[in-house]
Write a protein that holds these residues in place. Sequence first.
Motif, PDB file in Angstrom:
ATOM      1  N   SER A   2       0.533  -1.327   0.033  1.00  0.00           N
ATOM      2  CA  SER A   2       0.027   0.096   0.205  1.00  0.00           C
ATOM      3  C   SER A   2       1.036   0.764  -0.266  1.00  0.00           C
ATOM      4  CB  SER A   2      -1.145   0.181   1.513  1.00  0.00           C
ATOM      5  OG  SER A   2      -0.783   0.044   2.601  1.00  0.00           O
ATOM      6  N   GLN A  62      -8.161   2.503  -2.351  1.00  0.00           N
ATOM      7  CA  GLN A  62      -9.007   2.378  -0.496  1.00  0.00           C
ATOM      8  C   GLN A  62      -9.038   3.439  -0.933  1.00  0.00           C
ATOM      9  OE1 GLN A  62      -9.990  -0.471  -0.238  1.00  0.00           O
ATOM     10  NE2 GLN A  62      -8.586  -1.659  -2.423  1.00  0.00           N
ATOM     11  N   ARG A  88     -12.864   3.602   2.102  1.00  0.00           N
ATOM     12  CA  ARG A  88     -14.370   2.328   1.401  1.00  0.00           C
ATOM     13  C   ARG A  88     -14.078   2.230   3.214  1.00  0.00           C
ATOM     14  NH1 ARG A  88     -14.788   1.741  -3.751  1.00  0.00           N
ATOM     15  NH2 ARG A  88     -13.041   2.486  -5.423  1.00  0.00           N
ATOM     16  N   ALA A  91     -11.635  -0.597   3.635  1.00  0.00           N
ATOM     17  CA  ALA A  91     -10.473  -0.990   4.246  1.00  0.00           C
ATOM     18  C   ALA A  91     -10.230   0.144   5.451  1.00  0.00           C
ATOM     19  CB  ALA A  91      -9.919  -0.167   2.893  1.00  0.00           C
ATOM     20  N   TYR A  96      -5.216   3.744   5.863  1.00  0.00           N
ATOM     21  CA  TYR A  96      -5.250   4.767   5.042  1.00  0.00           C
ATOM     22  C   TYR A  96      -5.244   6.063   5.646  1.00  0.00           C
ATOM     23  CZ  TYR A  96      -5.427   0.236   2.716  1.00  0.00           C
ATOM     24  OH  TYR A  96      -4.786  -0.728   2.228  1.00  0.00           O
TER      25      TYR A  96
END
Length: 163
Positions: A2, A62, A88, A91, A96
């Motif tokens: 990621s 994401q 999301r 996720a 994130y």
Amino acid sequence: MSMIRPAEEADVPVLLELIRDLAVYEKEPDAVKTTPDQLRDALFSAQPSVFAHVAEDDGGVQGFALWFRNFSTWEGVHGIYLEDLYVRPEARGRGYGKSLLQTLASHAVESGYARVEWAVLNWNSPSIDFYRSLGARPQEEWSTFRLTGDALSAFGAVDRVSL
């Protein structure tokens, strides 16, 4: 693997999808009027007015942060206004959102900006708790005001403007 990266023009469709998902989350599913061309122009014209970063992994994008520069007359320098931050649902909890905000904070520090600020809906307790955990604090002495729709049209009518 990621990573957080600046949005690219090819990301416009997924950004618009995520903006629509955010509108649903914020209980305004029919509020998004933005077109792909508008978003593309805002983000990728010769002099963009807004910027975006995306959180991406092997499964695709994401989440995203869409922001623009503001200016503090008291500090005498720019800041970042975070218009939208969205990850999301499937996720969430993977870091994130935190990474997107850290990217903006790093950009602010590196650029000599005074602040990163944003608004959050009062009912959005999970986000409020998350922001507080990062050290962000609400500006409780301020209220947000907005002119929009008919009120904006009526107040901004050229024939009514006089000095």
